[in-house]
Design an enzyme around this catalytic site. Structure first.
Site, PDB file in Angstrom:
ATOM      1  CB  SER A 135      -0.867  -0.039   1.256  1.00  0.00           C
ATOM      2  OG  SER A 135      -1.623   1.141   1.384  1.00  0.00           O
ATOM      3  CE  LYS A 161      -4.550  -0.077   0.323  1.00  0.00           C
ATOM      4  NZ  LYS A 161      -5.283  -0.846   1.347  1.00  0.00           N
ATOM      5  CE  LYS A 163      -4.056   3.744   2.122  1.00  0.00           C
ATOM      6  NZ  LYS A 163      -5.295   3.126   2.655  1.00  0.00           N
ATOM      7  CG  ASP A 188      -7.758   2.101   0.421  1.00  0.00           C
ATOM      8  OD1 ASP A 188      -8.944   2.512   0.478  1.00  0.00           O
ATOM      9  OD2 ASP A 188      -7.165   1.609   1.397  1.00  0.00           O
ATOM     10  CD  GLU A 213      -8.749  -1.126   0.549  1.00  0.00           C
ATOM     11  OE1 GLU A 213      -7.758  -1.288  -0.190  1.00  0.00           O
ATOM     12  OE2 GLU A 213      -8.698  -1.234   1.785  1.00  0.00           O
ATOM     13  CG  ASP A 238     -10.479  -1.089   4.850  1.00  0.00           C
ATOM     14  OD1 ASP A 238     -10.802  -1.472   5.980  1.00  0.00           O
ATOM     15  OD2 ASP A 238      -9.379  -0.521   4.631  1.00  0.00           O
ATOM     16  CE  LYS A 262      -7.278  -2.302   6.706  1.00  0.00           C
ATOM     17  NZ  LYS A 262      -7.505  -0.848   6.623  1.00  0.00           N
ATOM     18  N   GLY A 290      -3.802  -4.088   6.163  1.00  0.00           N
ATOM     19  CA  GLY A 290      -2.806  -3.739   7.173  1.00  0.00           C
ATOM     20  C   GLY A 290      -3.155  -2.394   7.785  1.00  0.00           C
TER      21      GLY A 290
HETATM   22  O1  OSB Z   1      -7.189   1.646   4.352  1.00  0.00           O
HETATM   23  O2  OSB Z   1      -5.951  -0.049   4.245  1.00  0.00           O
HETATM   24  C1  OSB Z   1      -6.178   1.075   4.702  1.00  0.00           C
HETATM   25  C2  OSB Z   1      -3.224   2.244   6.822  1.00  0.00           C
HETATM   26  C3  OSB Z   1      -3.878   2.900   7.836  1.00  0.00           C
HETATM   27  C4  OSB Z   1      -5.244   2.985   7.802  1.00  0.00           C
HETATM   28  C5  OSB Z   1      -5.965   2.413   6.749  1.00  0.00           C
HETATM   29  C6  OSB Z   1      -5.306   1.734   5.743  1.00  0.00           C
HETATM   30  C7  OSB Z   1      -3.910   1.677   5.760  1.00  0.00           C
HETATM   31  C8  OSB Z   1      -3.116   1.061   4.716  1.00  0.00           C
HETATM   32  C9  OSB Z   1      -1.735   0.583   5.101  1.00  0.00           C
HETATM   33  O3  OSB Z   1      -3.461   0.977   3.557  1.00  0.00           O
HETATM   34  C10 OSB Z   1      -1.544  -0.858   4.875  1.00  0.00           C
HETATM   35  C11 OSB Z   1      -0.280  -1.370   5.534  1.00  0.00           C
HETATM   36  O4  OSB Z   1      -0.248  -1.531   6.768  1.00  0.00           O
HETATM   37  O5  OSB Z   1       0.684  -1.597   4.811  1.00  0.00           O
HETATM   38 MG    MG Z   2      -8.332   0.458   3.002  1.00  0.00          MG
END
Ligand code: OSB
Ligand code: MG
Length: 368
Positions: A135, A161, A163, A188, A213, A238, A262, A290
């Protein structure tokens, strides 16, 4: 089994690089670690709540409060046969899933250690190697984004992925498709869009993304039904999925085609497994999300990811992507083909580094 004590420790860990999403920018994590003493062994769990309630309603401090003042009193002096019984003991507390998962996952680790088996086997996991994606947070420029993707692909990660947030998404995706036309790519949004943005999201259909996402509100199942009807690209939920019932509703209403599970968000391993099994029965693939975890949370995520319907690469990655030095031994590493090999040691399989944890601890509560 009986839990003799619960030790809560808050550790502060600085990220290797700040992580930016549509809702926040994190430079240092405030993480609660739970150590339970069950029949003479220690089990470890990690709280995945953020420092602020911008991803979900919980934060580090609400979790500490709920763990100390409600969840521990519900467990104190009680006996149970299996960690699978713990959820029911905590059910009187509504929500607060991340707080519940912190202690529930620790008890699973303890049970596996008492039985001398790896946690993943106790859960019924089958994979000995799990596929990994990354991510990537929002970057200041497209050049930086492209360079970050290149680096992760070189490390072997199987899917990327990124953001996204409004106004940045099309240039981001266009640039990556230009530079990397064939990679497994997904985005995401962390709830940054509204139903009125449908036509914008439809433009993303041209880039054959694996999934989008959580485009809409953190609790908006109805909106996602509308969006999924009008998009070719699968929606993955999510934030919306906090319970088995939410997952069942999302599947039956057609709000998504994929679910990110999660541990913290759904309240621990028992609920994660139930949602996994439900999705498997409905041919909905899942992957493990994560939350910028330290090694303890990472180890729990690895165990969960061995279940058979975790068929898509998850956001479970090497320790060194986030930390200069992790709190477990060995650290989590990724093979050149973008997988994590599952360990066979009892419990979570990675040993907490007590000296390092205590040097990072800023508050501690030993509950008996
Ligand atoms: O939306 O998946 C998410 C991190 C903090 C809060 C939400 C998200 C995330 C990540 C990080 O996408 C994923 C990781 O821990 O590598
Ligand atoms: Mg997410």
């Amino acid at each position: 089994m009986r839990c003799h004590s619960l030790t809560l420790r808050e550790i502060h860990l600085k990220l290797v690089t700040p992580f930016e999403t549509s809702f926040d920018r994190t430079t240092e994590r405030r993480i609660i670690l739970a150590e339970v003493r069950v029949d003479g062994v220690s089990g470890w769990g990690e709280c995945t709540a953020g420092e602020s309630p911008f991803y979900s309603p919980e934060d580090t401090d609400t979790c500490w409060h709920i763990l100390k003042n409600y969840l521990w009193p519900m467990l104190r002096g009680r006996e149970w046969n299996s960690a699978a019984d713990v959820w029911a003991l905590l059910e009187q507390v509504r929500g607060h899933n991340m707080a519940k998962a912190t202690v529930e996952t620790a008890i699973w680790d303890a049970e596996a250690k008492l039985k001398g088996v790896p946690l993943w086997r106790l859960l019924g996991g089958e994979r000995t190697e799990i596929p990994c994606g990354v991510s990537i947070g929002i970057k200041d420029s497209l050049t930086e984004l492209s360079a970050a993707v290149k680096k992760e692909l070189a490390a072997g990660y199987q899917r990327i992925k990124i953001k996204i947030k409004p106004a940045k998404e099309l240039p981001q995706v266009q640039r990556l498709r230009q530079d990397f036309p064939h990679i497994k790519l997904m985005v995401d949004a962390n709830s940054a869009y509204r139903l009125e943005d449908l036509s914008l999201l439809q433009q993303l259909d041209a880039y054959y993304l694996m999934m989008i996402e959580q485009p809409l509100g953190w609790d908006d199942l109805f909106g996602h039904v509308e969006i999924q009807k009008s998009l070719q690209t699968p929606i993955c939920l999510d934030e919306c999925i906090h319970t088995y019932e939410h997952a069942a509703a999302a599947i039956s209403l057609g709000a998504c085609k994929i679910i990110n599970i999660k541990l913290g968000r759904v309240g621990g391993l028992l609920q994660a497994k139930r949602i996994h099994d439900l999705c498997q029965r409905h041919n909905i693939p899942v992957w493990c999300g994560g939350m910028l975890e330290s090694g303890i949370g990472r180890a729990q995520n690895i165990a969960l990811s061995t279940l058979p319907n975790f068929s898509l690469p998850g956001d479970v990655t090497a320790s060194q992507r986030y930390w200069h030095e992790d709190v477990i031994c060995p650290e989590v590493t990724v093979t050149p083909s973008g997988t994590i090999r599952v360990l066979d040691a009892p419990g979570i399989g990675f040993a907490p580094r007590l000296d390092r944890i205590s040097s990072l601890t800023v508050r501690q509560d030993h509950l008996t």
